[in-house]
Design a protein around this motif. Structure first.
Motif, mmCIF file in Angstrom:
data_model
loop_
_atom_site.group_PDB
_atom_site.id
_atom_site.type_symbol
_atom_site.label_atom_id
_atom_site.label_comp_id
_atom_site.label_asym_id
_atom_site.label_seq_id
_atom_site.Cartn_x
_atom_site.Cartn_y
_atom_site.Cartn_z
ATOM 1 N N LEU A 5 0.793 -1.232 0.000
ATOM 2 C CA LEU A 5 0.000 0.000 0.000
ATOM 3 C C LEU A 5 0.824 1.281 0.000
ATOM 4 O O LEU A 5 0.244 2.372 -0.087
ATOM 5 N N ALA A 6 2.132 1.200 0.111
ATOM 6 C CA ALA A 6 2.959 2.406 0.273
ATOM 7 C C ALA A 6 2.658 3.504 -0.752
ATOM 8 O O ALA A 6 2.413 4.652 -0.357
ATOM 9 N N PRO A 7 2.647 3.229 -2.044
ATOM 10 C CA PRO A 7 2.381 4.328 -2.989
ATOM 11 C C PRO A 7 0.986 4.923 -2.819
ATOM 12 O O PRO A 7 0.807 6.141 -2.865
ATOM 13 N N ILE A 8 0.007 4.082 -2.586
ATOM 14 C CA ILE A 8 -1.365 4.551 -2.415
ATOM 15 C C ILE A 8 -1.481 5.342 -1.124
ATOM 16 O O ILE A 8 -2.146 6.378 -1.063
ATOM 17 N N ARG A 9 -0.819 4.871 -0.088
ATOM 18 C CA ARG A 9 -0.862 5.563 1.194
ATOM 19 C C ARG A 9 -0.280 6.973 1.066
ATOM 20 O O ARG A 9 -0.791 7.921 1.660
ATOM 21 N N ARG A 10 0.787 7.116 0.303
ATOM 22 C CA ARG A 10 1.375 8.451 0.091
ATOM 23 C C ARG A 10 0.374 9.366 -0.618
ATOM 24 O O ARG A 10 0.251 10.539 -0.283
ATOM 25 N N ALA A 11 -0.342 8.827 -1.592
ATOM 26 C CA ALA A 11 -1.335 9.625 -2.318
ATOM 27 C C ALA A 11 -2.500 9.985 -1.394
ATOM 28 O O ALA A 11 -2.988 11.115 -1.422
ATOM 29 N N VAL A 12 -2.917 9.039 -0.565
ATOM 30 C CA VAL A 12 -4.005 9.311 0.368
ATOM 31 C C VAL A 12 -3.606 10.438 1.312
ATOM 32 O O VAL A 12 -4.419 11.311 1.636
ATOM 33 N N ALA A 13 -2.357 10.453 1.739
ATOM 34 C CA ALA A 13 -1.894 11.521 2.633
ATOM 35 C C ALA A 13 -2.034 12.888 1.966
ATOM 36 O O ALA A 13 -2.358 13.879 2.612
ATOM 37 N N VAL A 14 -1.824 12.942 0.663
ATOM 38 C CA VAL A 14 -1.961 14.196 -0.085
ATOM 39 C C VAL A 14 -3.429 14.597 -0.203
ATOM 40 O O VAL A 14 -3.783 15.755 -0.025
ATOM 41 N N TRP A 15 -4.289 13.635 -0.492
ATOM 42 C CA TRP A 15 -5.694 13.914 -0.763
ATOM 43 C C TRP A 15 -6.587 13.891 0.471
ATOM 44 O O TRP A 15 -7.695 14.411 0.450
ATOM 45 N N GLU A 16 -6.138 13.276 1.543
ATOM 46 C CA GLU A 16 -6.979 13.033 2.706
ATOM 47 C C GLU A 16 -7.595 14.303 3.301
ATOM 48 O O GLU A 16 -8.753 14.305 3.715
ATOM 49 N N SER A 17 -6.837 15.386 3.332
ATOM 50 C CA SER A 17 -7.353 16.603 3.967
ATOM 51 C C SER A 17 -8.591 17.149 3.260
ATOM 52 O O SER A 17 -9.417 17.817 3.870
ATOM 53 N N SER A 18 -8.739 16.838 1.985
ATOM 54 C CA SER A 18 -9.898 17.356 1.257
ATOM 55 C C SER A 18 -10.925 16.268 0.944
ATOM 56 O O SER A 18 -11.874 16.520 0.211
ATOM 57 N N SER A 19 -10.747 15.082 1.516
ATOM 58 C CA SER A 19 -11.656 13.984 1.191
ATOM 59 C C SER A 19 -12.178 13.308 2.451
ATOM 60 O O SER A 19 -11.443 12.596 3.131
ATOM 61 N N SER A 20 -13.450 13.503 2.724
ATOM 62 C CA SER A 20 -14.049 12.853 3.890
ATOM 63 C C SER A 20 -14.077 11.343 3.707
ATOM 64 O O SER A 20 -13.927 10.594 4.681
#
Length: 178
Positions: free
Chosen positions: A84-99
């Protein structure tokens, strides 16, 4: 969804709808026909990625001897975090704007926390009541994706060496306090 995952795995943590459409070989309009917005698309890609690692989410036998439970937990978490490492990095970028992504991350955290409490219940019971919660939180921190990311990227450790560090941390945290 596959196009999003492919872009993220190649290092594009914030692909645009146009980049996704190009990668998927579809029109930009088609992206929005299937998904209301990029948040929905990223949530669907995250769900797809979760399905890909579902086989790693098995229940570790709480009756195994402690060293074997530690090895199983570390092997399981290493497999999950490596995948999950690459996806987790992307989630960290998008998480603040995605409930949707925030809630998914919370569910993952709750499940991991409950699983550690179950697998190491006997050892946690041996700790003084005031220390149990602290020890459980420390177990969670030691096995978290964030710790794995630090060991693998910042410290540049191999999977084997990072696994040894996590196992040593769990062993130290779970030693009998008496």
């Amino acid at each position: 969804m596959t196009a999003v995952l492919e872009l993220v795995r190649t290092g594009n943590l914030r692909p645009t709808a146009k980049e996704i459409a190009t990668r998927a070989g579809i029109s930009l309009r088609s992206v929005y026909v299937h998904f209301d917005d990029l948040d929905d698309l990223f949530a669907a890609a995250g769900a797809h990625q979760s399905e890909e690692v579902a086989h790693l989410l098995y229940a570790v036998d709480a009756e195994l001897p402690l060293p074997e439970r530690i090895d199983e937990v570390v092997r399981q978490r290493a497999g999950i975090w490596e995948t999950l490492a690459p996806i987790r990095r992307a989630v960290a970028v998008w998480e603040s704007s995605s409930s949707l992504l925030r809630e998914g991350a919370r569910r993952t955290t709750r499940r991991a926390h409950r699983d550690l409490a179950r697998v190491f219940a006997g050892e946690l019971e041996r700790h003084p009541p005031d220390d149990r919660d602290i020890t459980l939180e420390a177990l969670y921190a030691a096995t978290s994706a964030g710790t794995w990311e630090v060991l693998r990227t910042e410290r540049n450790l191999s999977v084997e060496h990072a696994s040894e560090v996590v196992a040593a941390s769990l062993t130290a945290l779970l030693k009998d306090p008496r």
